[in-house]
Design an enzyme around this catalytic site. Structure first.
Site, PDB file in Angstrom:
ATOM      1  N   ASP A 248       0.861  -1.164   0.000  1.00  0.00           N
ATOM      2  CA  ASP A 248       0.000   0.000   0.000  1.00  0.00           C
ATOM      3  C   ASP A 248       0.911   1.232   0.000  1.00  0.00           C
ATOM      4  OD1 ASP A 248      -2.299   1.691   0.482  1.00  0.00           O
ATOM      5  OD2 ASP A 248      -1.734   1.710   2.600  1.00  0.00           O
ATOM      6  N   LEU A 249       0.346   2.425  -0.194  1.00  0.00           N
ATOM      7  CA  LEU A 249       1.149   3.651  -0.198  1.00  0.00           C
ATOM      8  C   LEU A 249       0.902   4.501   1.047  1.00  0.00           C
ATOM      9  CD1 LEU A 249       0.796   4.691  -3.972  1.00  0.00           C
ATOM     10  CD2 LEU A 249       2.589   3.315  -2.889  1.00  0.00           C
ATOM     11  N   ASP A 250      -0.313   5.051   1.200  1.00  0.00           N
ATOM     12  CA  ASP A 250      -0.601   5.945   2.326  1.00  0.00           C
ATOM     13  C   ASP A 250      -0.506   5.212   3.657  1.00  0.00           C
ATOM     14  OD1 ASP A 250      -1.127   7.845   0.408  1.00  0.00           O
ATOM     15  OD2 ASP A 250      -3.306   7.734   0.605  1.00  0.00           O
TER      16      ASP A 250
ATOM     17  N   TRP B 241      -2.126  10.754   4.020  1.00  0.00           N
ATOM     18  CA  TRP B 241      -3.001  10.446   2.900  1.00  0.00           C
ATOM     19  C   TRP B 241      -2.686  11.445   1.797  1.00  0.00           C
ATOM     20  CZ3 TRP B 241      -7.425  10.370   6.876  1.00  0.00           C
ATOM     21  CH2 TRP B 241      -7.564   9.076   7.396  1.00  0.00           C
TER      22      TRP B 241
ATOM     23  N   SER C 197      -2.792   0.709  -4.286  1.00  0.00           N
ATOM     24  CA  SER C 197      -3.361   1.811  -3.513  1.00  0.00           C
ATOM     25  C   SER C 197      -4.749   2.143  -4.034  1.00  0.00           C
ATOM     26  CB  SER C 197      -2.466   3.050  -3.611  1.00  0.00           C
ATOM     27  OG  SER C 197      -3.098   4.183  -3.045  1.00  0.00           O
TER      28      SER C 197
ATOM     29  N   LYS D 283      -9.429  -3.565  -3.056  1.00  0.00           N
ATOM     30  CA  LYS D 283      -8.100  -4.041  -3.446  1.00  0.00           C
ATOM     31  C   LYS D 283      -8.125  -5.463  -3.994  1.00  0.00           C
ATOM     32  CE  LYS D 283      -5.259  -0.744  -1.083  1.00  0.00           C
ATOM     33  NZ  LYS D 283      -4.054  -0.471  -0.284  1.00  0.00           N
TER      34      LYS D 283
END
Length: 202
Positions: free
Chosen positions: A11-13, A20, A69, A100
């Site tokens: 994931d990114l955030d 975020w 993401s 996802k």
């Protein structure tokens, strides 16, 4: 999963960076003359400190890495991967809103890697629950509980770094299909991942 995974998905955030991208910072982003990454307002933003080391570790082990993401700020997220010089680590980027499960189904189609041979790092339990039903291994990264969402990303990094180290444990309670989770504050999460790597390399 015996041995190394065939694909590591991040994931990114709140997994690679402590904010975020569609809420706490203002795209577009740029790199300033001193080399720092800044948003439109000139606010300096940073990764979690161990991120490059962990991604490099996966690459040294020959494990491909992908991003998954659900942010709506697609352009900004991709821009940050470029500016932080992380795009070189990611063989695939699935960055768009929605479940996802869709991200993983597309990754499976593109790579041919079975879900059971993927490992997933995310900070939201809803994503962990959805994706784990596919048979994917996981690592749940808890966010810092003391964090005040009104603070800026730089304060978040400092606050997190004051927290205790993470512990990594197997989770056998209630959800046997879920494999690993971290406890405590966000600081040290990537050291946990390094521990996990050592476990699955045995």
């Amino acid at each position: 999963m015996a041995g190394l995974p065939e694909l590591a998905v991040f994931d990114l955030d709140y997994t690679l960076w402590p904010f975020w991208v569609d809420t706490h910072v203002d795209p577009p982003f740029h790199k300033s003359s001193d080399g720092t990454v800044q948003d439109r307002r000139g606010q300096t933003i940073r990764l979690y400190p161990e991120v490059p080391e962990v991604l490099e570790r996966f690459r040294s082990l020959g494990v491909p890495v992908a991003a998954a993401s659900r942010t709506g700020e697609i352009k900004g997220a991709k821009q940050l991967l470029e500016l932080f010089d992380l795009v070189r680590y990611f063989v695939h980027q699935e960055i768009y809103p929605g479940s996802k499960v869709t991200h993983f189904e597309r990754l499976q189609q593109k790579t041919g890697v079975p879900f059971s041979q993927m490992i997933f790092f995310d900070d939201e339990m809803r994503n962990i629950v959805d994706v784990s039903k596919l048979g994917t291994e996981w690592c749940y990264l808890h966010s810092c509980p003391e964090w005040n969402e009104s603070s800026n990303p730089n304060s978040r990094v400092r606050d997190i770094c004051k927290g205790p180290s993470q512990t990594l444990r197997s989770s056998a309670v209630a959800k046997p299909h879920l494999r690993h989770e971290t406890e405590g504050n966000q600081e040290g999460i990537f050291r946990c991942i390094c521990k996990l790597l050592k476990c699955i390399c045995v």
